[in-house]
Design a protein around this motif. Structure first.
Motif, PDB file in Angstrom:
ATOM      1  N   ARG A  43       0.845  -1.200   0.000  1.00 30.03           N
ATOM      2  CA  ARG A  43       0.000   0.000   0.000  1.00 30.03           C
ATOM      3  C   ARG A  43       0.873   1.240   0.000  1.00 30.03           C
ATOM      4  NH1 ARG A  43      -3.564  -1.499   5.089  1.00 30.03           N
ATOM      5  NH2 ARG A  43      -1.523  -0.995   5.871  1.00 30.03           N
ATOM      6  N   LEU A  44       0.417   2.246  -0.726  1.00 31.45           N
ATOM      7  CA  LEU A  44       1.131   3.511  -0.789  1.00 31.45           C
ATOM      8  C   LEU A  44       0.119   4.628  -0.623  1.00 31.45           C
ATOM      9  CD1 LEU A  44       4.040   4.587  -2.792  1.00 31.45           C
ATOM     10  CD2 LEU A  44       1.983   5.898  -3.201  1.00 31.45           C
ATOM     11  N   ASN A  45       0.434   5.574   0.243  1.00 29.68           N
ATOM     12  CA  ASN A  45      -0.423   6.740   0.437  1.00 29.68           C
ATOM     13  C   ASN A  45       0.390   7.973   0.088  1.00 29.68           C
ATOM     14  OD1 ASN A  45      -2.670   8.258   1.215  1.00 29.68           O
ATOM     15  ND2 ASN A  45      -1.889   8.488   3.287  1.00 29.68           N
ATOM     16  N   LEU A  46      -0.123   8.785  -0.790  1.00 28.77           N
ATOM     17  CA  LEU A  46       0.569   9.992  -1.227  1.00 28.77           C
ATOM     18  C   LEU A  46      -0.309  11.198  -0.929  1.00 28.77           C
ATOM     19  CD1 LEU A  46       2.721  10.458  -4.239  1.00 28.77           C
ATOM     20  CD2 LEU A  46       0.867  12.084  -3.947  1.00 28.77           C
ATOM     21  N   VAL A  57       5.838  16.649  -0.790  1.00 29.07           N
ATOM     22  CA  VAL A  57       5.196  15.372  -1.106  1.00 29.07           C
ATOM     23  C   VAL A  57       5.412  14.459   0.089  1.00 29.07           C
ATOM     24  CG1 VAL A  57       5.154  13.407  -2.672  1.00 29.07           C
ATOM     25  CG2 VAL A  57       5.714  15.670  -3.550  1.00 29.07           C
ATOM     26  N   ASN A  58       4.325  13.938   0.639  1.00 27.80           N
ATOM     27  CA  ASN A  58       4.396  13.016   1.765  1.00 27.80           C
ATOM     28  C   ASN A  58       4.000  11.631   1.252  1.00 27.80           C
ATOM     29  OD1 ASN A  58       4.315  11.676   4.177  1.00 27.80           O
ATOM     30  ND2 ASN A  58       2.828  13.033   5.140  1.00 27.80           N
ATOM     31  N   ILE A  59       4.930  10.697   1.280  1.00 29.20           N
ATOM     32  CA  ILE A  59       4.694   9.339   0.780  1.00 29.20           C
ATOM     33  C   ILE A  59       4.829   8.355   1.933  1.00 29.20           C
ATOM     34  CG2 ILE A  59       5.490   7.526  -0.785  1.00 29.20           C
ATOM     35  CD1 ILE A  59       6.641   9.757  -2.554  1.00 29.20           C
TER      36      ILE A  59
END
Length: 71
Positions: A43-46, A57-59
């Motif tokens: 899972r990736l939240n951007l 940019v917060n990843i």
């Protein structure tokens, strides 16, 4: 022989891993022990993170930790 990506954003991700990859590994091993982060069900939240100097940019990457096992 690996080639440097031509896309500037992808190139920055390559640089990120080349510079901080071993640090990420050591921090994960310190926190969880010897093992890896699975990529199955990754899972990736951007998100945009507004700050006065300009947006960041917060990843966040998340997936299960798989401890090293001996067979």
């Amino acid at each position: 022989m690996s080639r440097k990506p031509r896309d500037p954003l992808i190139n920055r991700f390559y640089k990120l891993i080349n510079v901080y990859g071993m640090t990420f590994k050591e921090l994960i091993h310190e926190e969880f022990g010897d093992g890896i982060m699975s990529v199955i069900g990754f899972r990736l939240n951007l998100e945009r993170e507004p700050i006065a100097a300009g947006d960041c940019v917060n990843i966040v990457m998340s997936r299960k930790f798989l401890p090293h096992t001996t067979y």
